[in-house]
Design a protein around this motif. Structure first.
Motif, short mmCIF file in Angstrom:
data_model
loop_
_atom_site.label_atom_id
_atom_site.label_comp_id
_atom_site.label_asym_id
_atom_site.label_seq_id
_atom_site.Cartn_x
_atom_site.Cartn_y
_atom_site.Cartn_z
N ILE A 70 -73.71 72.34 48.30
CA ILE A 70 -73.96 71.27 47.63
C ILE A 70 -74.66 70.18 48.37
N HIS A 71 -74.52 70.11 49.73
CA HIS A 71 -75.22 69.09 50.68
C HIS A 71 -76.50 69.49 51.08
N LYS A 72 -76.55 71.15 51.22
CA LYS A 72 -78.05 71.54 51.60
C LYS A 72 -78.73 71.30 50.19
N SER A 73 -78.22 71.48 49.13
CA SER A 73 -79.20 71.52 47.78
C SER A 73 -79.49 70.01 47.70
N GLN A 74 -78.67 69.09 47.99
CA GLN A 74 -78.86 67.61 47.92
C GLN A 74 -79.87 67.17 48.82
N ARG A 75 -80.18 67.71 49.98
CA ARG A 75 -81.17 67.39 50.81
C ARG A 75 -82.36 67.87 50.49
N ILE A 76 -82.49 69.06 49.71
CA ILE A 76 -83.70 69.79 49.51
C ILE A 76 -84.20 69.00 48.15
N VAL A 126 -83.56 65.91 47.43
CA VAL A 126 -84.25 64.47 47.63
C VAL A 126 -85.21 64.47 48.38
N LYS A 127 -85.52 65.75 49.27
CA LYS A 127 -86.73 65.51 49.97
C LYS A 127 -87.85 65.90 48.93
N ALA A 128 -87.77 66.63 47.90
CA ALA A 128 -88.69 66.97 46.98
C ALA A 128 -88.74 65.93 45.84
N GLY A 129 -88.31 64.77 45.74
CA GLY A 129 -88.43 63.73 45.16
C GLY A 129 -87.79 63.54 43.93
N ALA A 130 -86.75 64.45 43.77
CA ALA A 130 -85.98 64.64 42.46
C ALA A 130 -84.92 63.39 42.59
N LYS A 131 -84.82 62.98 41.24
CA LYS A 131 -83.95 61.59 41.02
C LYS A 131 -82.58 62.03 40.85
N LEU A 132 -81.81 61.60 41.80
CA LEU A 132 -80.27 61.87 41.52
C LEU A 132 -79.41 60.53 40.88
N ILE A 133 -78.29 60.96 40.22
CA ILE A 133 -77.56 59.84 39.64
C ILE A 133 -76.95 59.11 40.56
N GLY A 134 -76.75 58.03 40.37
CA GLY A 134 -75.78 57.14 41.35
C GLY A 134 -76.37 57.12 42.92
N GLY A 142 -76.26 59.54 44.72
CA GLY A 142 -76.63 60.98 45.10
C GLY A 142 -75.74 61.54 46.01
N LYS A 143 -74.94 61.12 46.40
CA LYS A 143 -73.96 61.87 47.44
C LYS A 143 -73.23 62.60 46.73
N PRO A 144 -72.77 63.94 47.06
CA PRO A 144 -71.73 64.81 46.42
C PRO A 144 -70.48 64.08 46.28
N LYS A 145 -69.86 64.24 45.20
CA LYS A 145 -68.37 63.75 44.88
C LYS A 145 -67.68 64.83 44.23
#
Ligand code: CO
Length: 134
Positions: free
Chosen positions: A87-93, A95-103, A105-108
């Motif tokens: 999940i951490h790797k996915s999140q980094r990819i 964010v880098k690609a410009g996707a908008k995450l909720i809140g 954006g950190k894994p919870k």
């Protein structure tokens, strides 16, 4: 990155009624209701051979489902969850690609005790996407 379909979540205004509908009309096997106080929802799981459907209804006034049901009084598709290995790797990819995450954006910890992130519906044709580490 994307793995198997983990679950589909449907927000419902009346959980008992929805459980009964799935049982009587579709012959579905439905779990007992589970209150997830920290997530502000009560959930019942419909077990399917290849995935599960979660019927979710608000628990308390702060529930994240309240607004959705205000806009969709009869309920509706709330989110789709895909499994990911890291999940951490996915999140980094993402964010880098410009996707908008909720809140933030950190894994919870999500409703199944595993780390999750949510991706904004604007990038996915109006569908809220959950990624869960499997
Ligand atoms: Co979910």
């Amino acid at each position: 990155m994307i793995g198997s379909l983990n679950h589909v979540a449907i927000a419902v205004p009346d959980l008992n009624s929805s459980i009964q509908t799935y049982q009587t009309l579709l012959g579905a096997s439905v779990s007992d209701k589970v209150e997830q106080i920290e997530h502000g929802v009560t959930v019942a799981f419909i077990d399917l051979p290849n995935t599960k459907v979660e019927l979710i209804t608000p628990l308390g006034h702060e529930s994240p489902i309240n607004n959705f049901l205000k806009k969709n009084p009869n309920g509706g598709l709330h989110h789709i969850c895909y499994g990911v290995k890291n999940i951490h790797k996915s999140q980094r990819i993402l964010v880098k690609a410009g996707a908008k995450l909720i809140g933030d954006g950190k894994p919870k910890l999500g409703a199944h005790g595993k780390l999750v992130i949510f991706l904004h519906p604007k990038d996915f044709n109006g569908t809220l996407i959950e990624l869960e580490e499997i």
